[in-house]
Design a protein around this motif. Structure first.
Motif, short mmCIF file in Angstrom:
data_model
loop_
_atom_site.label_atom_id
_atom_site.label_comp_id
_atom_site.label_asym_id
_atom_site.label_seq_id
_atom_site.Cartn_x
_atom_site.Cartn_y
_atom_site.Cartn_z
N THR A 60 66.13 33.40 -20.14
CA THR A 60 65.09 33.48 -19.11
C THR A 60 64.67 34.94 -18.98
N LYS A 111 62.80 24.39 0.59
CA LYS A 111 63.87 24.33 -0.42
C LYS A 111 65.11 25.09 0.04
N ALA A 149 65.39 22.76 -7.82
CA ALA A 149 64.59 23.50 -8.79
C ALA A 149 63.51 24.32 -8.10
N THR A 183 61.49 35.54 -8.88
CA THR A 183 62.20 34.59 -8.01
C THR A 183 63.02 35.32 -6.95
N SER A 186 60.01 26.32 -8.88
CA SER A 186 59.00 26.44 -9.94
C SER A 186 58.58 27.90 -10.10
N TYR A 235 71.35 26.78 -5.34
CA TYR A 235 72.44 25.96 -4.79
C TYR A 235 72.92 26.66 -3.53
N GLU A 245 68.43 28.61 -15.03
CA GLU A 245 67.26 27.74 -15.21
C GLU A 245 66.33 27.77 -14.00
N GLY A 246 66.65 28.63 -13.03
CA GLY A 246 65.77 28.75 -11.86
C GLY A 246 66.09 27.76 -10.76
N ASN A 247 67.30 27.20 -10.75
CA ASN A 247 67.71 26.30 -9.67
C ASN A 247 68.52 27.07 -8.63
N PRO A 276 71.21 20.61 -8.31
CA PRO A 276 70.32 21.77 -8.36
C PRO A 276 69.03 21.53 -7.59
#
Ligand code: SAM
Length: 317
Positions: free
Chosen positions: A46, A292, A279, A54, A281, A269, A265-267, A277
């Motif tokens: 990534t 979220k 997610a 992010t 975007s 928790y 992966e951009g999730n 996860p």
């Protein structure tokens, strides 16, 4: 900015970022030992720009205080310096890393220069055979050189040692002696029910009390007050050395946990023991991101760690 709190008044002030899910060691509590988990991974990583975007979005909502970079092994992430510099550029100074130090000797100075403050080094043994049993690699000397380089570069260094019954519990005193000699705090970790150890920790558990009993055979010590949101309890030896125990089973530290996790992966928790996860975007507007984060907050378990099938190597330790 939102004030996000759950019924225990827990918020998110620390973000742990798993930069990648592969590692160059095969620690027995983290991996099953298959080579595809633990060798150089040539899949695309990534990009730093995506992590920075992010993290900036999360910071704008949460006013984060601390970012910890982890993995997998963060020193295998090719744009590590760019990520650190990017985080620093939007005003977060407390940037930390958790690493096995395998590649630290050649990177420590550069990482300090771009803004890394401290590194927690995983070191589970002080002799080659035990080190090999724990990590499946014969690289103790290289790890020790990495630690030395980090100290010389001016990074704050702490040692993390996972202690497993009948694997390395005889290493508690050698590890403590080493840490005290170098004036470094050390934390001993009880093994956690994560990944392939989910539902299977009992026979490996060397408890906080077992660790204290072992240390008491050589040192006198007294307990220090716990700091808010800390993972470890700390003790001070008569000679003023500090050691800690992350007694996840014996003395869970969930009650004031302030950690949010972001995987490669951009999730996100909200809890180490939640493997659902959420997610991101990267294009959420403020309301969508708040929503979220609220979902992540609801993932926080109440007061005792229950474990997860997700390995720490993926969610980020
Ligand atoms: N590769 C880096 C390292 O070795 O420090 C960072 C990632 S590693 C997953 C981060 C931390 O998770 C390490 O300190 C490791 O000891 C801990 N860890 C992983 N699985 C664990 C488990 N099942 N129980 C306790 N600690 C665990």
């Amino acid at each position: 900015m939102v004030t996000l709190q759950d019924k225990y008044s827990r918020g998110f002030k620390t973000l742990r970022v798993s930069l990648l899910s592969t590692c160059n060691l095969g620690c027995i509590y983290c991996t099953m030992g298959s080579e595809d988990e633990v060798i150089y991974d040539h899949r695309p990583q990534t990009p730093a720009a995506s992590f920075i975007k992010t993290i900036a979005a999360l910071h704008s909502q949460l006013n984060l205080k601390t970012i910890r970079l982890t993995g997998g092994e963060p020193l295998l992430y090719r744009e590590l310096e760019e990520v650190i510099a990017g985080i620093k550029a939007f005003g977060i100074d407390d940037i930390r890393m958790t690493s096995n130090a395998f590649l630290l000797e050649r990177n420590a100075v550069k990482l300090k220069q771009v803004g890394l403050r401290s590194v927690n080094v995983s070191l589970d043994a002080m002799d080659e055979d035990s080190f090999f049993r724990m990590t499946r690699r014969k690289q103790l000397q290289r790890t020790l050189k990495g630690i030395e380089a980090a100290i010389n570069a001016g990074l704050e260094v702490k040692i993390n040692a996972v202690i497993m019954r009948d694997q390395n519990h005889d290493q508690v005193l050698p590890l403590l002696d080493y840490a005290l000699k170098h004036n470094m705090p050390i934390r001993f970790l009880e093994v956690m029910a994560m990944g392939h150890l989910y539902g299977n920790t009992e026979k490996h558990l060397f408890t906080q009390q077992d660790i204290l009993d072992t240390i008491a055979t050589k040192y006198n010590f007294m307990r220090l007050p716990r700091k808010p949101s800390a993972t470890a309890n700390y003790w001070q030896t008569e000679q003023s050395g500090i050691f800690g125990i992350i007694g996840n089973e014996s003395e869970p530290f969930c009650q004031d946990c302030n950690r949010l996790r972001l995987d490669a992966e951009g999730n996100i928790y909200g809890c180490l023991s939640n493997n659902n996860p959420i997610a991101l975007s990267g294009n959420e507007n403020d309301d969508e991101l708040t929503d979220k984060l609220q979902q992540a907050m609801q993932q926080k378990q109440s007061l005792h760690f229950v474990g997860s099938e997700l390995s720490m190597m993926h969610i980020g330790g």
